[in-house]
Each structure stands twice: as C-alpha cells, then as structure tokens.
Design a protein around this motif. Structure first.
Motif, PDB file in Angstrom:
ATOM      1  N   PHE A  62      -4.137 -39.493 -33.216  1.00 40.13           N
ATOM      2  CA  PHE A  62      -3.355 -38.993 -32.082  1.00 40.13           C
ATOM      3  C   PHE A  62      -2.003 -38.481 -32.571  1.00 40.13           C
ATOM      4  CE2 PHE A  62      -0.500 -38.983 -28.537  1.00 40.13           C
ATOM      5  CZ  PHE A  62      -1.271 -38.604 -27.450  1.00 40.13           C
ATOM      6  N   PHE A  63      -1.322 -39.276 -33.406  1.00 38.90           N
ATOM      7  CA  PHE A  63      -0.028 -38.851 -33.932  1.00 38.90           C
ATOM      8  C   PHE A  63      -0.168 -37.589 -34.777  1.00 38.90           C
ATOM      9  CE2 PHE A  63       1.981 -43.223 -33.403  1.00 38.90           C
ATOM     10  CZ  PHE A  63       2.907 -42.777 -32.487  1.00 38.90           C
ATOM     11  N   LEU A  64      -1.211 -37.508 -35.585  1.00 36.53           N
ATOM     12  CA  LEU A  64      -1.413 -36.336 -36.430  1.00 36.53           C
ATOM     13  C   LEU A  64      -1.530 -35.073 -35.583  1.00 36.53           C
ATOM     14  CD1 LEU A  64      -1.990 -34.983 -39.178  1.00 36.53           C
ATOM     15  CD2 LEU A  64      -4.401 -35.558 -38.833  1.00 36.53           C
ATOM     16  N   PHE A  65      -2.396 -35.095 -34.575  1.00 34.92           N
ATOM     17  CA  PHE A  65      -2.590 -33.905 -33.743  1.00 34.92           C
ATOM     18  C   PHE A  65      -1.343 -33.599 -32.915  1.00 34.92           C
ATOM     19  CE2 PHE A  65      -7.230 -35.060 -34.154  1.00 34.92           C
ATOM     20  CZ  PHE A  65      -7.542 -33.974 -34.979  1.00 34.92           C
ATOM     21  N   GLN A  66      -0.641 -34.636 -32.484  1.00 30.40           N
ATOM     22  CA  GLN A  66       0.596 -34.429 -31.741  1.00 30.40           C
ATOM     23  C   GLN A  66       1.640 -33.724 -32.608  1.00 30.40           C
ATOM     24  OE1 GLN A  66       3.606 -37.649 -31.070  1.00 30.40           O
ATOM     25  NE2 GLN A  66       2.932 -37.500 -28.948  1.00 30.40           N
ATOM     26  N   GLN A 111      -9.804 -35.729 -44.692  1.00 26.40           N
ATOM     27  CA  GLN A 111     -10.571 -34.511 -44.431  1.00 26.40           C
ATOM     28  C   GLN A 111     -10.015 -33.777 -43.215  1.00 26.40           C
ATOM     29  OE1 GLN A 111     -14.602 -35.845 -44.005  1.00 26.40           O
ATOM     30  NE2 GLN A 111     -14.955 -36.050 -46.207  1.00 26.40           N
ATOM     31  N   ILE A 112      -9.710 -34.515 -42.169  1.00 25.70           N
ATOM     32  CA  ILE A 112      -9.156 -33.914 -40.947  1.00 25.70           C
ATOM     33  C   ILE A 112      -7.779 -33.328 -41.234  1.00 25.70           C
ATOM     34  CG2 ILE A 112      -8.348 -34.410 -38.606  1.00 25.70           C
ATOM     35  CD1 ILE A 112     -10.557 -36.570 -38.478  1.00 25.70           C
ATOM     36  N   TYR A 113      -6.971 -34.057 -41.975  1.00 27.45           N
ATOM     37  CA  TYR A 113      -5.621 -33.583 -42.303  1.00 27.45           C
ATOM     38  C   TYR A 113      -5.685 -32.257 -43.055  1.00 27.45           C
ATOM     39  CZ  TYR A 113      -0.808 -33.637 -44.032  1.00 27.45           C
ATOM     40  OH  TYR A 113       0.493 -33.306 -44.310  1.00 27.45           O
ATOM     41  N   GLN A 114      -6.547 -32.171 -44.050  1.00 27.68           N
ATOM     42  CA  GLN A 114      -6.652 -30.963 -44.861  1.00 27.68           C
ATOM     43  C   GLN A 114      -7.104 -29.761 -44.043  1.00 27.68           C
ATOM     44  OE1 GLN A 114      -9.269 -32.147 -48.040  1.00 27.68           O
ATOM     45  NE2 GLN A 114      -7.730 -33.429 -49.028  1.00 27.68           N
ATOM     46  N   HIS A 115      -7.962 -29.992 -43.050  1.00 25.94           N
ATOM     47  CA  HIS A 115      -8.470 -28.888 -42.248  1.00 25.94           C
ATOM     48  C   HIS A 115      -7.519 -28.482 -41.119  1.00 25.94           C
ATOM     49  CE1 HIS A 115     -12.354 -29.835 -44.180  1.00 25.94           C
ATOM     50  NE2 HIS A 115     -12.652 -28.582 -43.893  1.00 25.94           N
ATOM     51  N   GLN A 116      -6.693 -29.408 -40.671  1.00 28.19           N
ATOM     52  CA  GLN A 116      -5.891 -29.155 -39.483  1.00 28.19           C
ATOM     53  C   GLN A 116      -4.415 -28.883 -39.750  1.00 28.19           C
ATOM     54  OE1 GLN A 116      -7.021 -28.862 -36.336  1.00 28.19           O
ATOM     55  NE2 GLN A 116      -9.116 -29.154 -37.070  1.00 28.19           N
TER      56      GLN A 116
END
Length: 213
Positions: A62-66, A111-116
């Motif tokens: 949640f924090f990452l996407f925010q 993986q999510i961090y690298q793509h987003q």
C-alpha cells in the motif's frame, strides 16, 4: 537564498524523529509545496503494528503504490516550478521491505518494485534526522497516535539501525545528517534557524550536524 539553491529537499528518518513536522516548517518558511506521506490512509498499518508477520506485505505494498502515485503526479507537472519539500524517499521503501518481509514476500515485493517504480528526479538535498531509540519512543508516545500505540523501543532500535545502514551507503544526492538529540527545530525557533544556516552553508556532498548545548 535556500529556495534558490535547493528546489527539492527530502527530509528522512525513523518514526518519531520529526521529519514531517520539519518538512512543513521549511515549506512554510519558503512558501514551498509540501509532499508528505499519508500513513493515516493505509488501512493495514494499525493491523501491522498488532500482527507484523501477517500484515507486513499488504502494508508495504500500500505504501509503495501510494508513494509511487504521489511522485508520478509530481513529475507529470513542471517539477521545478515551485520548491518542493518532501518527507520521504521512494528508495527507503525497499529498506522497510527488507526489514519487515520474509524471504518469499521480499522476492515478490522486489519484482513489483522493479516493474512499478517510476523514473524520478534526484533531490537536490536529503536531510537525514537521527535520534536514539529512547528519544524516538518518547516522541511517539507524546504524540499519541492510536495506531502507533503498539510500537516498541526494540522495533525503533531495529529501524534506526536500518536507516543508519541505508544512509551509510547513500550517495545519490547531497546528504546532511542531523543529530536531533539536543536540537529541536520543531519547537525552538533558534534551533530551526541554526539548522537552516547549516543547510544553506553546505559545501560538500555529505555533512554532519551534531549540535550540543
């Protein structure tokens, strides 16, 4: 002037150290835009402090996407139109992830961090605020935020160590490391002015400000 020298300043440090309050003060002094984390919007945060192992991953995502959304909104505008003061680095998100996630969760997160993660401009200055775990727990208890009631001194000690390791290797932007044990720029105007003078007088890429009364 400070506002001409630095167009984007990031204030960082562990929970309770005063980064958000300082970001607001600097923004107010220089009529800058303020870009702040929004922990109250995270529906998993209180649950994380109660059951860290169970809620670490959704809290972190949640924090990452925010944070990504906030920075993406900023970069879509004319970034240098106004001075911007922020209380978070996107890169520190990975530090929290490595601290709270188990091995398999961390692999998924990475993986999510690298793509987003977006391409963002490097700050002109990062100010890293330090304080002892004892001081941090006192400040957390003083502000009495309900979802922080279960934070322990042991967790803050672990978090402080993680921040120290992170900024030991950080070299993406000029860095001012500030020991806040005897410096209170939030409540004392003279301390705030001392800090601003230190910021304005920076000449190297890494400096320390350890004020003692």
């Amino acid at each position: 002037m400070l506002s001409e020298k630095y167009r984007h300043i990031v204030i960082e440090g562990p929970i309770g150290v005063g980064k958000t309050s300082l970001a607001r003060l600097i923004a107010q002094r220089f009529q800058a835009e303020v870009l702040l984390e929004k922990p109250d919007d995270n529906p998993f945060l209180e649950k994380f402090y109660q059951e860290p192992a169970r809620y670490a991953l959704p809290t972190q995502l949640f924090f990452l996407f925010q944070r990504i959304g906030q920075l993406r909104d900023l970069t879509q505008r004319d970034f240098f139109e106004n001075m911007v003061i922020s209380d978070f680095l996107l890169e520190k998100d990975r530090m929290f992830a490595s601290l709270t996630l188990d091995e398999e969760e961390l692999k998924l997160y990475q993986q999510i961090y690298q793509h987003q993660s977006p391409q963002t401009s490097t700050p002109d200055l990062v100010i890293y605020l330090q304080a002892s775990p004892q001081a941090l727990i006192e400040r957390v208890q003083k502000r009495a935020t309900p979802y922080e009631a279960n934070i322990t001194e042991a967790y803050l000690s672990q978090l402080s160590d993680a921040y120290s390791r992170f900024f030991y290797h950080y070299d993406d932007a000029p860095l001012l490391i500030v020991n806040t044990e005897h410096l209170n720029p939030i409540d004392h105007a003279e301390d705030f002015d001392l800090l601003l003078n230190q910021i304005d007088g920076m000449k190297g890429r890494r400096e320390f400000f350890n004020w003692s009364e």
